[in-house]
Enzyme design. Structure first.
Site, PDB file in Angstrom:
ATOM      1  N   ASP A 104      40.260  34.801  31.343  1.00 40.70           N
ATOM      2  CA  ASP A 104      40.259  35.937  32.250  1.00 40.70           C
ATOM      3  C   ASP A 104      41.681  36.471  32.342  1.00 40.70           C
ATOM      4  O   ASP A 104      42.620  35.692  32.530  1.00 40.70           O
ATOM      5  CB  ASP A 104      39.789  35.472  33.638  1.00 40.70           C
ATOM      6  CG  ASP A 104      38.732  36.379  34.212  1.00 40.70           C
ATOM      7  OD1 ASP A 104      39.025  37.567  34.374  1.00 40.70           O
ATOM      8  OD2 ASP A 104      37.625  35.891  34.506  1.00 40.70           O
ATOM      9  N   ASP A 206      39.914  41.615  34.011  1.00 45.47           N
ATOM     10  CA  ASP A 206      39.468  41.821  35.381  1.00 45.47           C
ATOM     11  C   ASP A 206      39.778  43.239  35.874  1.00 45.47           C
ATOM     12  O   ASP A 206      40.902  43.728  35.692  1.00 45.47           O
ATOM     13  CB  ASP A 206      40.209  40.805  36.261  1.00 45.47           C
ATOM     14  CG  ASP A 206      39.638  40.706  37.656  1.00 45.47           C
ATOM     15  OD1 ASP A 206      38.440  40.407  37.767  1.00 45.47           O
ATOM     16  OD2 ASP A 206      40.390  40.924  38.627  1.00 45.47           O
ATOM     17  N   GLU A 262      36.266  44.596  32.484  1.00 45.63           N
ATOM     18  CA  GLU A 262      35.381  44.812  33.636  1.00 45.63           C
ATOM     19  C   GLU A 262      35.726  46.182  34.205  1.00 45.63           C
ATOM     20  O   GLU A 262      36.850  46.397  34.654  1.00 45.63           O
ATOM     21  CB  GLU A 262      35.600  43.724  34.686  1.00 45.63           C
ATOM     22  CG  GLU A 262      34.609  43.831  35.828  1.00 45.63           C
ATOM     23  CD  GLU A 262      35.077  43.165  37.117  1.00 45.63           C
ATOM     24  OE1 GLU A 262      34.225  42.814  37.925  1.00 45.63           O
ATOM     25  OE2 GLU A 262      36.307  43.020  37.318  1.00 45.63           O
ATOM     26  N   HIS A 335      29.687  35.494  37.987  1.00 48.61           N
ATOM     27  CA  HIS A 335      30.145  34.809  39.206  1.00 48.61           C
ATOM     28  C   HIS A 335      30.214  35.747  40.417  1.00 48.61           C
ATOM     29  O   HIS A 335      30.499  35.291  41.517  1.00 48.61           O
ATOM     30  CB  HIS A 335      31.528  34.204  38.943  1.00 48.61           C
ATOM     31  CG  HIS A 335      32.553  35.261  38.684  1.00 48.61           C
ATOM     32  ND1 HIS A 335      32.524  36.049  37.541  1.00 48.61           N
ATOM     33  CD2 HIS A 335      33.596  35.711  39.418  1.00 48.61           C
ATOM     34  CE1 HIS A 335      33.508  36.920  37.593  1.00 48.61           C
ATOM     35  NE2 HIS A 335      34.185  36.742  38.726  1.00 48.61           N
ATOM     36  N   ASP A 336      30.028  37.046  40.207  1.00 49.22           N
ATOM     37  CA  ASP A 336      30.066  38.012  41.315  1.00 49.22           C
ATOM     38  C   ASP A 336      28.671  38.483  41.712  1.00 49.22           C
ATOM     39  O   ASP A 336      28.534  39.307  42.625  1.00 49.22           O
ATOM     40  CB  ASP A 336      30.859  39.263  40.909  1.00 49.22           C
ATOM     41  CG  ASP A 336      32.333  38.979  40.710  1.00 49.22           C
ATOM     42  OD1 ASP A 336      32.850  38.051  41.361  1.00 49.22           O
ATOM     43  OD2 ASP A 336      32.957  39.682  39.900  1.00 49.22           O
TER      44      ASP A 336
HETATM   45  C1  GLC Z   1      36.631  41.007  39.768  1.00 45.18           C
HETATM   46  C2  GLC Z   1      36.246  39.550  39.734  1.00 45.18           C
HETATM   47  C3  GLC Z   1      36.008  39.088  41.127  1.00 45.18           C
HETATM   48  C4  GLC Z   1      37.301  39.229  41.900  1.00 45.18           C
HETATM   49  C5  GLC Z   1      37.860  40.638  41.794  1.00 45.18           C
HETATM   50  C6  GLC Z   1      39.297  40.681  42.187  1.00 45.18           C
HETATM   51  O1  GLC Z   1      35.635  41.823  40.225  1.00 45.18           O
HETATM   52  O2  GLC Z   1      35.150  39.371  38.891  1.00 45.18           O
HETATM   53  O3  GLC Z   1      35.516  37.783  41.197  1.00 45.18           O
HETATM   54  O4  GLC Z   1      37.087  38.925  43.249  1.00 45.18           O
HETATM   55  O5  GLC Z   1      37.814  41.149  40.495  1.00 45.18           O
HETATM   56  O6  GLC Z   1      40.098  40.087  41.216  1.00 45.18           O
END
Ligand code: GLC
Length: 568
Positions: A104, A206, A262, A335-336
């Site tokens: 990540d 991320d 992402e 995980h979200d």
């Molecule tokens: C992304 C991650 C998440 C995190 C956020 C801030 O959305 O997947 O788990 O809380 O970024 O880094």
């Protein structure tokens, strides 16, 4: 790996990625938290499933305010998870089994415990003063914009020592880096090179669509309800493509690796800008359009159920738009997000059937599929009996916000049950024995187990030839056997059916026919005209006695079938 073996270009198009949430995967020390040695121990399990790549959630030094998405040192492994030597061994062992590892990359923000931030807070004129986004208060002393942060409260925090506010789109312990500063970008590129030189095979980036902020700092409209209010000035910002192209030129292009960004708040047209190979930015992105189908008046935390027709429209749009111009990533959960079978299937009576159906629908599409740990077991959401069992910063923030809004307790409970990120974060159950911590830990787990592990666990799945695990294994095998799964063109075959989602994939003389029922009753399904007189053979189904030859079907609840028409 990229250095030792000549690798095919675009190997990631043929790959299936398995996402590991290290803290909840396998604990070897009794600390109650998973660790790197635990992942090493379970590599043979993943090799058996057949996956090609592991995506590790952050394992860097971190105070874990947001479970590792708050990084205090990009060059150190969090001691909770092990050492740098453990990580090197993990890389080596994984590579030996033909499994690649991507990490990540969290570079929209750091932890407030990062050395850069500590220095940045000291004064307005030190080396790190402009590493973060500092702004003077408005004349009345208030924050520079009205933006709210993701986990609740304003997105700006005032610091006495500088007499200024800093921006944090997430928790206040996650200050945003200032990508306008070339020194920040160089420091990030150096750090990326460090990990590539160590041998990693790529990055999941991320919230990468948020790194470039509008420099005119607009306020958000007062009614920005569905969206995070900061999107107005932070999502797909003016220089995001310039930055990613620069990163590609300086770092990514030098290695044969994969990247997935992402990208919240990014539509399929914008996704082309990130993933069109000619633009030299990223290989693929995670979009959220299918995740938004069950949003309600307060956004993500709602008790609404998605509509299959909306899901079909969204996935079809992305398949069509990116055809030949980019590449899709395919996912149901991470995980979200809550567990897929609860959200999109039926997690009681048809748990196994619907988990397999969802896997079938996704894995036969064009793109790179991602399996989130436990999805291959058909794991479902966790109905914690007490709110104290929740750990996630987002869930705690939402509860507070909803209580302040005066929403009924039943609504708060239900929306948290349906959407909390903790649904995906409970430990992997390696066996059904509670006494042995379900094979996850000999200590006290950092978050409670799901109560149904006597039934749903790795050991029981491996012992049952009809389990979700073996269905996923077969889906992964099909991708490797038939190029049509990787490269075939997608076409929707029944755009209006209210229960059944059917599509084909075509490559040369081969055609896959994929038909998935979302109904909990039997459906008489008539093959559309162009397929009527074709002969096709069954490749896979989630029921034992599906017809072997392509034809009209009486689909049972959540039945999913794949036929191959081969005219070669
Ligand atoms: C992304 C991650 C998440 C995190 C956020 C801030 O959305 O997947 O788990 O809380 O970024 O880094």
């Amino acid at each position: 790996m990229s250095k030792e073996q000549p690798l095919e270009k675009d190997w990631w198009k043929k790959s299936v990625v398995y996402q590991i949430y290290p803290q909840s995967f396998k604990d070897t020390t009794g600390s109650g938290k998973g660790d790197l040695n635990g992942i090493i121990e379970k590599l043979p399990y993943l090799a058996d499933l057949g996956i090609d790549v592991i995506w590790l959630n952050p394992i860097y030094q971190s105070p874990l305010v947001d479970n590792g998405y708050d990084i205090a040192d990009y060059y150190q492994i969090n001691p909770d998870y092990g050492t740098m030597d453990d990580f090197k061994r993990l890389l080596e062992e994984a590579h030996r089994l033909g499994i690649k590892i991507i990490m990540d990359l969290v570079v929209n923000h750091t932890s407030d415990q990062h050395e850069w931030f500590k220095q940045s807070c000291q004064s307005r004129d030190n080396e790190y003063a402009d590493f973060y986004i500092w702004k003077d208060p408005k004349e009345d002393g208030s924050a520079p914009t009205n933006w709210g942060s993701t986990f609740g409260g304003p997105a700006w925090e005032y610091v006495e020592s500088r007499g200024q506010y800093y921006l944090h789109l997430f928790a206040k312990e996650q200050p945003d880096l200032n990508w306008e500063n070339p020194n920040v970008r160089q420091a990030i590129y150096e750090m990326m090179k460090f990990w590539f030189e160590l041998g990693i095979d790529g990055f999941r980036m991320d919230v990468i669509s948020l790194i470039s902020k509008r420099q005119d700092w607009p306020d958000a409209p007062e009614d920005a309800v569905y969206t995070k209010s900061y999107y107005v000035g932070a999502s797909n910002g003016p220089r995001v493509h310039e930055f990613l192209h620069e990163m590609n030129r300086e770092v990514l292009s030098k290695y044969n690796i994969m990247t997935v960004g992402e990208t919240a708040n990014t539509n399929s047209d914008q996704a082309i800008l990130y993933t069109d190979p000619a633009r030299e930015e990223l290989n693929m992105v995670f979009h959220f359009d299918h995740m938004h189908l069950d949003y309600g008046p307060f956004g993500k935390f709602s008790d609404i159920r998605f509509k299959m027709s909306d899901l079909r429209d969204v996935l079809t749009e992305w398949q069509n738009k990116l055809e030949n111009r980019g590449w899709n990533s395919l996912y149901w959960s991470n995980h979200d997000q809550p567990r897929a079978v609860t959200r999109f299937g039926n997690d009681t009576k048809y748990r196994v059937e619907s988990a397999k159906m969802l896997g079938t629908l996704l894995h036969m599409m064009k793109g790179t599929p991602y399996v989130y740990q436990g999805e291959e077991l058909g794991m479902r959401n966790v109905r914690f009996t007490s709110f104290d069992q929740y750990r996630d910063i987002e869930t705690l923030g939402v509860k507070k916000e909803f209580e302040e809004k005066g929403l009924p307790e039943s609504y708060i409970k239900e929306s948290i049950f349906l959407k909390s990120r903790d649904n995906a974060r409970t430990p992997m159950p390696w066996n059904g024995d509670e006494q042995s911590g379900f094979g996850f830990t000999t200590g006290t787990p950092w978050i409670d187990f799901s109560p149904d592990h006597a039934e749903i666990n790795v050991e029981s799945c491996l012992a049952d030839q009809n389990s979700v695990f073996y269905h996923y294994k077969e889906l992964i095998r099909l991708r490797k056997m038939f190029p049509v799964v990787v490269d075939g063109k997608y076409e929707l075959i029944n755009p209006t059916d209210s229960d059944v989602y059917g599509y084909t994939r075509t490559l040369g003389k081969q055609k896959l026919v994929v038909i998935c029922s979302f109904a909990e009753y039997k459906v008489n399904y008539k093959l559309p005209a162009p397929l009527k007189n074709q002969s096709g053979k069954l490749l896979l189904s989630n029921y034992q006695d599906t017809k072997k030859e392509l034809g009209d079907l009486e689909l049972r609840p959540y039945e999913a079938v794949i036929y191959l028409i081969d005219e070669s």
